[in-house]
Design a protein around this motif. Structure first.
Motif, mmCIF file in Angstrom:
data_model
loop_
_atom_site.group_PDB
_atom_site.id
_atom_site.type_symbol
_atom_site.label_atom_id
_atom_site.label_comp_id
_atom_site.label_asym_id
_atom_site.label_seq_id
_atom_site.Cartn_x
_atom_site.Cartn_y
_atom_site.Cartn_z
ATOM 1 N N LEU A 1 2.563 1.658 -3.418
ATOM 2 C CA LEU A 1 1.584 2.157 -4.380
ATOM 3 C C LEU A 1 1.328 3.651 -4.173
ATOM 4 O O LEU A 1 1.246 4.417 -5.138
ATOM 5 C CB LEU A 1 0.268 1.382 -4.258
ATOM 6 N N LEU B 1 0.830 -1.202 0.000
ATOM 7 C CA LEU B 1 0.000 0.000 0.000
ATOM 8 C C LEU B 1 0.869 1.259 0.000
ATOM 9 O O LEU B 1 0.582 2.218 -0.719
ATOM 10 C CB LEU B 1 -0.934 0.011 1.217
ATOM 11 N N LYS C 1 1.828 -0.456 -11.124
ATOM 12 C CA LYS C 1 0.557 -0.286 -10.427
ATOM 13 C C LYS C 1 -0.274 -1.576 -10.415
ATOM 14 O O LYS C 1 -0.780 -1.994 -9.379
ATOM 15 C CB LYS C 1 -0.232 0.856 -11.051
ATOM 16 N N LEU D 1 -7.930 1.837 -1.897
ATOM 17 C CA LEU D 1 -6.509 1.977 -2.236
ATOM 18 C C LEU D 1 -6.096 3.395 -1.869
ATOM 19 O O LEU D 1 -6.919 4.319 -1.941
ATOM 20 C CB LEU D 1 -6.261 1.740 -3.720
ATOM 21 N N TRP E 1 1.236 -4.206 -8.074
ATOM 22 C CA TRP E 1 1.080 -3.851 -6.663
ATOM 23 C C TRP E 1 -0.370 -4.007 -6.221
ATOM 24 O O TRP E 1 -0.640 -4.487 -5.118
ATOM 25 C CB TRP E 1 1.566 -2.432 -6.408
ATOM 26 N N GLU E 2 -1.301 -3.591 -7.076
ATOM 27 C CA GLU E 2 -2.718 -3.716 -6.711
ATOM 28 C C GLU E 2 -3.113 -5.188 -6.580
ATOM 29 O O GLU E 2 -3.901 -5.546 -5.713
ATOM 30 C CB GLU E 2 -3.602 -3.002 -7.730
ATOM 31 N N ARG E 3 -2.575 -6.043 -7.440
ATOM 32 C CA ARG E 3 -2.841 -7.480 -7.345
ATOM 33 C C ARG E 3 -2.291 -8.035 -6.030
ATOM 34 O O ARG E 3 -2.951 -8.821 -5.345
ATOM 35 C CB ARG E 3 -2.230 -8.227 -8.522
ATOM 36 N N ILE F 1 -1.746 -6.351 -3.277
ATOM 37 C CA ILE F 1 -2.573 -5.795 -2.196
ATOM 38 C C ILE F 1 -3.841 -6.622 -2.026
ATOM 39 O O ILE F 1 -4.182 -7.035 -0.918
ATOM 40 C CB ILE F 1 -2.893 -4.305 -2.485
#
Length: 153
Positions: free
Chosen positions: A70, A67, A81, A152, A84-86, A88
């Motif tokens: 990101l 987090l 991005k 996010l 990182w979102e995956r 998270i």
């Protein structure tokens, strides 16, 4: 005789852990409670709780790290991005799954939240090579928000 039996159980625990587990399960299934290695069994059951707590802490630290990366590693954000979102979402889902199995561990996470946040900051700093003071000293959001799959930074 009893002393020798206890000694043999302890030796089995120390020399072949898997066999000790199988033998202990067999004794429990057969309700042969007098020959169960209670001291080691109690220790193992308590250790299960410790392992779950450590696992949750580790997942929370990694979640916070990602987090923060990101939210603060702007030079790499466009390229990374999605990854990182995956990550998270993966960490959030793992934590939620663990808490569904053991809801009482949520209190443990609340108590360890600040410590996990600080460790996550250190990892984010090392990962990104950004100075540690790039990241806020206090958590970027409450625990409930950090665990929210729709949030996010």
């Amino acid at each position: 005789m009893v002393a020798q039996l206890i000694k043999n159980q302890t030796n089995l625990y120390d020399t072949d852990y898997n066999l000790w587990i199988l033998e202990t399960v067999k004794k429990l299934e057969n309700k042969d409670f007098n020959s169960v290695d209670w001291d080691n069994l109690i220790e193992e059951v308590l250790d299960l709780s410790k392992r779950d707590k450590r696992k949750l802490e580790s997942l929370l630290i990694k979640l916070i790290e990602h987090l923060l990366i990101l939210g603060y590693w702007q030079s790499e954000k466009e390229r990374n991005k999605g990854h990182w979102e995956r990550e998270i979402l993966n960490f959030q889902q793992q934590i939620i799954r663990e808490l569904e199995d053991s809801p009482s561990l949520k209190n443990h996470l609340k108590n360890k939240f600040l410590d996990c946040y600080q460790k996550g900051c250190k990892l984010a700093s090392k990962h990104s090579q950004l100075p540690l003071n790039t990241f806020p000293e206090n958590p970027i959001a409450p625990l409930e928000q950090i665990l929210d799959e729709n949030w996010l930074p």
